[in-house]
Design a protein around this motif. Structure first.
Motif, PDB file in Angstrom:
ATOM      1  N   UNK A   1      13.956   6.437  19.782  1.00  0.00           N
ATOM      2  CA  UNK A   1      14.421   6.401  21.171  1.00  0.00           C
ATOM      3  C   UNK A   1      13.511   5.650  22.133  1.00  0.00           C
ATOM      4  N   UNK A   2      12.216   5.946  22.128  1.00  0.00           N
ATOM      5  CA  UNK A   2      11.343   5.311  23.114  1.00  0.00           C
ATOM      6  C   UNK A   2      11.060   3.850  22.788  1.00  0.00           C
ATOM      7  N   UNK A   3      10.910   3.526  21.517  1.00  0.00           N
ATOM      8  CA  UNK A   3      10.672   2.130  21.172  1.00  0.00           C
ATOM      9  C   UNK A   3      11.858   1.261  21.583  1.00  0.00           C
ATOM     10  N   UNK A   4      13.066   1.714  21.247  1.00  0.00           N
ATOM     11  CA  UNK A   4      14.235   0.891  21.537  1.00  0.00           C
ATOM     12  C   UNK A   4      14.596   0.920  23.013  1.00  0.00           C
ATOM     13  N   UNK A   5      14.206   1.980  23.725  1.00  0.00           N
ATOM     14  CA  UNK A   5      14.341   1.964  25.182  1.00  0.00           C
ATOM     15  C   UNK A   5      13.367   0.964  25.787  1.00  0.00           C
ATOM     16  N   UNK A   6      12.147   0.962  25.284  1.00  0.00           N
ATOM     17  CA  UNK A   6      11.122   0.050  25.803  1.00  0.00           C
ATOM     18  C   UNK A   6      11.533  -1.405  25.643  1.00  0.00           C
ATOM     19  N   UNK A   7      12.151  -1.739  24.504  1.00  0.00           N
ATOM     20  CA  UNK A   7      12.588  -3.118  24.288  1.00  0.00           C
ATOM     21  C   UNK A   7      13.570  -3.567  25.364  1.00  0.00           C
TER      22      UNK A   7
ATOM     23  N   UNK B   1       7.385  -6.597   5.387  1.00  0.00           N
ATOM     24  CA  UNK B   1       8.671  -6.071   5.851  1.00  0.00           C
ATOM     25  C   UNK B   1       8.427  -5.101   6.999  1.00  0.00           C
ATOM     26  N   UNK B   2       9.434  -4.967   7.879  1.00  0.00           N
ATOM     27  CA  UNK B   2       9.394  -4.050   9.024  1.00  0.00           C
ATOM     28  C   UNK B   2       8.269  -4.375  10.000  1.00  0.00           C
ATOM     29  N   UNK B   3       7.884  -5.628  10.104  1.00  0.00           N
ATOM     30  CA  UNK B   3       6.899  -6.026  11.105  1.00  0.00           C
ATOM     31  C   UNK B   3       7.630  -6.431  12.380  1.00  0.00           C
ATOM     32  N   UNK B   4       7.213  -5.872  13.518  1.00  0.00           N
ATOM     33  CA  UNK B   4       7.786  -6.246  14.813  1.00  0.00           C
ATOM     34  C   UNK B   4       6.657  -6.452  15.807  1.00  0.00           C
ATOM     35  N   UNK B   5       6.939  -7.187  16.882  1.00  0.00           N
ATOM     36  CA  UNK B   5       5.948  -7.448  17.915  1.00  0.00           C
ATOM     37  C   UNK B   5       6.642  -7.690  19.243  1.00  0.00           C
ATOM     38  N   UNK B   6       5.950  -7.345  20.322  1.00  0.00           N
ATOM     39  CA  UNK B   6       6.436  -7.660  21.664  1.00  0.00           C
ATOM     40  C   UNK B   6       6.539  -9.163  21.881  1.00  0.00           C
ATOM     41  N   UNK B   7       5.870  -9.961  21.057  1.00  0.00           N
ATOM     42  CA  UNK B   7       5.852 -11.408  21.218  1.00  0.00           C
ATOM     43  C   UNK B   7       6.958 -12.109  20.440  1.00  0.00           C
ATOM     44  N   UNK B   8       7.636 -11.388  19.553  1.00  0.00           N
ATOM     45  CA  UNK B   8       8.588 -12.019  18.636  1.00  0.00           C
ATOM     46  C   UNK B   8      10.014 -11.566  18.933  1.00  0.00           C
ATOM     47  N   UNK B   9      10.967 -12.494  19.072  1.00  0.00           N
ATOM     48  CA  UNK B   9      12.351 -12.110  19.348  1.00  0.00           C
ATOM     49  C   UNK B   9      12.954 -11.359  18.176  1.00  0.00           C
TER      50      UNK B   9
ATOM     51  N   UNK C   1       2.050  -2.325  24.810  1.00  0.00           N
ATOM     52  CA  UNK C   1       1.928  -3.782  24.779  1.00  0.00           C
ATOM     53  C   UNK C   1       3.180  -4.470  25.343  1.00  0.00           C
ATOM     54  N   UNK C   2       4.364  -3.857  25.169  1.00  0.00           N
ATOM     55  CA  UNK C   2       5.577  -4.431  25.751  1.00  0.00           C
ATOM     56  C   UNK C   2       5.486  -4.452  27.276  1.00  0.00           C
ATOM     57  N   UNK C   3       4.985  -3.373  27.836  1.00  0.00           N
ATOM     58  CA  UNK C   3       4.886  -3.305  29.294  1.00  0.00           C
ATOM     59  C   UNK C   3       3.790  -4.233  29.820  1.00  0.00           C
ATOM     60  N   UNK C   4       2.706  -4.389  29.080  1.00  0.00           N
ATOM     61  CA  UNK C   4       1.666  -5.345  29.480  1.00  0.00           C
ATOM     62  C   UNK C   4       2.181  -6.785  29.369  1.00  0.00           C
ATOM     63  N   UNK C   5       2.863  -7.068  28.272  1.00  0.00           N
ATOM     64  CA  UNK C   5       3.355  -8.429  28.032  1.00  0.00           C
ATOM     65  C   UNK C   5       4.378  -8.845  29.088  1.00  0.00           C
ATOM     66  N   UNK C   6       5.396  -8.019  29.283  1.00  0.00           N
ATOM     67  CA  UNK C   6       6.427  -8.381  30.251  1.00  0.00           C
ATOM     68  C   UNK C   6       5.935  -8.204  31.683  1.00  0.00           C
ATOM     69  N   UNK C   7       4.960  -7.319  31.892  1.00  0.00           N
ATOM     70  CA  UNK C   7       4.331  -7.252  33.203  1.00  0.00           C
ATOM     71  C   UNK C   7       3.646  -8.563  33.548  1.00  0.00           C
TER      72      UNK C   7
ATOM     73  N   UNK D   1      16.031  -9.185  21.700  1.00  0.00           N
ATOM     74  CA  UNK D   1      15.084  -8.326  22.390  1.00  0.00           C
ATOM     75  C   UNK D   1      13.678  -8.726  21.974  1.00  0.00           C
ATOM     76  N   UNK D   2      12.706  -8.523  22.875  1.00  0.00           N
ATOM     77  CA  UNK D   2      11.302  -8.861  22.671  1.00  0.00           C
ATOM     78  C   UNK D   2      11.099 -10.381  22.705  1.00  0.00           C
ATOM     79  N   UNK D   3       9.850 -10.781  22.877  1.00  0.00           N
ATOM     80  CA  UNK D   3       9.528 -12.193  23.019  1.00  0.00           C
ATOM     81  C   UNK D   3       9.975 -12.728  24.376  1.00  0.00           C
ATOM     82  N   UNK D   4       9.580 -13.951  24.673  1.00  0.00           N
ATOM     83  CA  UNK D   4       9.922 -14.536  25.971  1.00  0.00           C
ATOM     84  C   UNK D   4      11.427 -14.665  26.168  1.00  0.00           C
ATOM     85  N   UNK D   5      12.167 -14.844  25.077  1.00  0.00           N
ATOM     86  CA  UNK D   5      13.618 -14.973  25.201  1.00  0.00           C
ATOM     87  C   UNK D   5      14.246 -13.749  25.848  1.00  0.00           C
ATOM     88  N   UNK D   6      13.651 -12.579  25.651  1.00  0.00           N
ATOM     89  CA  UNK D   6      14.291 -11.337  26.086  1.00  0.00           C
ATOM     90  C   UNK D   6      14.474 -11.271  27.592  1.00  0.00           C
TER      91      UNK D   6
END
Length: 498
Positions: free
Chosen positions: A160-166, A448-456, A115-121, A468-473
């Protein structure tokens, strides 16, 4: 899922090619559950860093990537996301074997990462400048955005992969090129990802991976004059050193560092729900997460009832093989971190905190030869104790009583960190007040521990710089350019500022 057998030998990825490190050497990656080597990782040095930065610079300034339309960049990002979704099972298995986190969680993360790659794509071709209605006659003025340049992306061992993706998704969408340095403890999954980068069709040099130790490649990478920005996730001390290196030639910087997050349980909270939430915050991922809710601030009127429920439920946690979908608490990723957690536990005892659960290595048969620590709870903790102020990065909870809301907010904010906070209440007014009063980059209420590609995501104070993440990123990877264009007929006095 089964483990990869026998020992696998990796190469580094530089300039679109798989190659041996300049040193010709490799080092072992250890399976935290078995306590045995399972992979050989390239031991890169400054020569490999120079090659990777040069490849990234070439791709940035010349060739296909440099002239690629943002819409095409977005297509490549979306294609990479599709390939990650296809190979999520395999990538999750590599992550588990490398860092010991639960397959159930890693599989969920890998399924969500596309979803991060789709969102930022989708965002890649929607970064628009603006025309400024400037207060100068006969002038046309506008802004545009350009990629910041070559990015050094440095990732930790816990996800590793999640934080690389961000880092990768917004940086690539912005048009940057990247040199990735994963943790020496968990490099395999990042190297596996590069196989998908090749398959997706990214031009050579856009993404590069160098692996090895901090002094040998982290230092030359973060101080390299060819690097324009550093995106770092890791510990506070390492982050401070990275910031020092970045300052030498004013590199742009994003830091996502540690935390000592508080979970505040108010007397009106749903006890059963909040018990599960606090357990998730500290014992999920074996507490090896920057957002671990490692301080429980609980109202004195519900203190005993809450702890009885909490210990009863936490005591049922199934420890063992992280590859098993039944396991709930896995091993500590590294032997060094295992020893550090045990040291912190002894430190808490010496300070006078009362251990009411755990507090020792796990010796259950199902834990085999892995580095396991029993989920641990300390009562009678004061907020000034080191166990309440310093990040443990393990399954250790400090329980602190409070009487008044203001006291709870003050204690929650009274650490050097400000990454996350949890609030458990059924009172809407209290929830909004807490969100305003807590000095943290993320405040979760009744979750708790909720994250999203849409949320900074990012922290206050010693927890970091940037988001990281969200439009701000994406703006963390862009430079703003202001363009002035004059269409006046005559040049006024050249000795006076316009």
């Amino acid at each position: 899922m089964s483990r990869i057998q026998p020992t696998k030998r990796y190469q580094c990825f530089i300039g679109g090619r798989w190659c041996e490190p300049a040193s010709g050497q490799h080092f072992e990656s250890i399976d935290p559950f078995l306590g045995k080597p399972w992979a050989l990782i390239p031991r890169c040095d400054g020569r490999d860093v120079d090659a990777a930065v040069a490849a990234a610079r070439t791709a940035l300034e010349r060739g296909e990537w440099a002239s690629m339309h943002p819409s095409r960049r977005g297509q490549l990002l979306r294609r990479l996301g599709e390939l990650i979704a296809r190979d999520a099972d395999r990538l999750a298995s590599v992550e588990v074997q490398d860092n010991g986190k639960l397959y159930a969680e890693m599989r969920g993360q890998l399924s969500y990462l596309p979803q991060w790659f789709h969102y930022f794509g989708g965002l890649a071709d929607k970064i628009e400048g603006s025309v400024i209605p400037i207060d100068k006659q006969d002038m046309f003025t506008f802004t545009s955005y350009e990629p910041v340049g070559v990015v050094a992306a440095i990732t930790p061992w816990n996800s590793p992969l999640m934080l690389a993706t961000w880092k990768l998704a917004p940086a690539l969408a912005a048009g940057c090129t990247i040199v990735i340095k994963p943790s020496e403890f968990t490099s395999a999954s990042t190297l596996e990802l590069m196989k998908l980068v090749e398959e997706a069709g990214f031009p050579a040099g856009v993404l590069n991976v160098v692996t090895g130790f901090g002094a040998e490649i982290g230092e030359p990478l973060t101080s390299h004059p060819g690097v324009d920005k550093i995106a770092f996730t890791g510990g506070e001390e390492s982050g401070r050193h990275v910031a020092h290196n970045a300052a030498q030639n004013f590199k742009r910087l994003t830091l996502e560092l540690g935390g000592k997050s508080a979970q505040l349980v108010f007397p009106d909270a749903d006890l059963d729900k909040s018990v599960k939430g606090v357990i998730s915050g500290i014992f999920a991922a074996t507490g090896q997460t920057c957002i671990a809710g490692s301080r429980l601030l609980i109202h004195e009127s519900i203190h005993d009832e809450f702890l009885d429920k909490f210990i009863a439920l936490a005591g049922t946690a199934r420890m063992g093989d992280p590859m098993s979908m039944e396991t709930q608490v896995g091993p500590i990723t590294t032997q060094r971190q295992f020893q550090r957690i045990l040291t912190c536990i002894e430190m808490a005892r010496a300070e006078g905190a009362e251990c009411v659960m755990g507090g020792r290595p796990a010796t259950r048969p199902e834990c085999a030869d892995g580095w396991f620590v029993e989920p641990t709870v300390f009562m009678n903790v004061s907020n000034s104790m080191r166990i309440a102020q310093e990040e443990v990065f393990g399954p250790v909870l400090s329980v602190i009583r409070f009487r008044e809301d203001d006291e709870a907010y003050a204690m929650a904010n009274d650490t050097p960190y400000g990454l996350g906070a949890g609030v458990w209440t059924t009172d809407q007014r209290r929830a909004f007040t807490a969100a305003k009063r807590l000095r943290a980059g993320t405040v979760w209420t009744n979750t708790y521990r909720s994250v999203s590609y849409m949320a900074p995501f990012g922290g206050f104070k010693n927890s970091g710089i940037g988001r990281e993440s969200g439009q701000e990123a994406i703006y963390e990877y862009l430079e703003t350019k202001c363009v002035w264009m004059s269409y006046e007929k005559d040049v006024p006095n050249p000795f006076v500022m316009r």
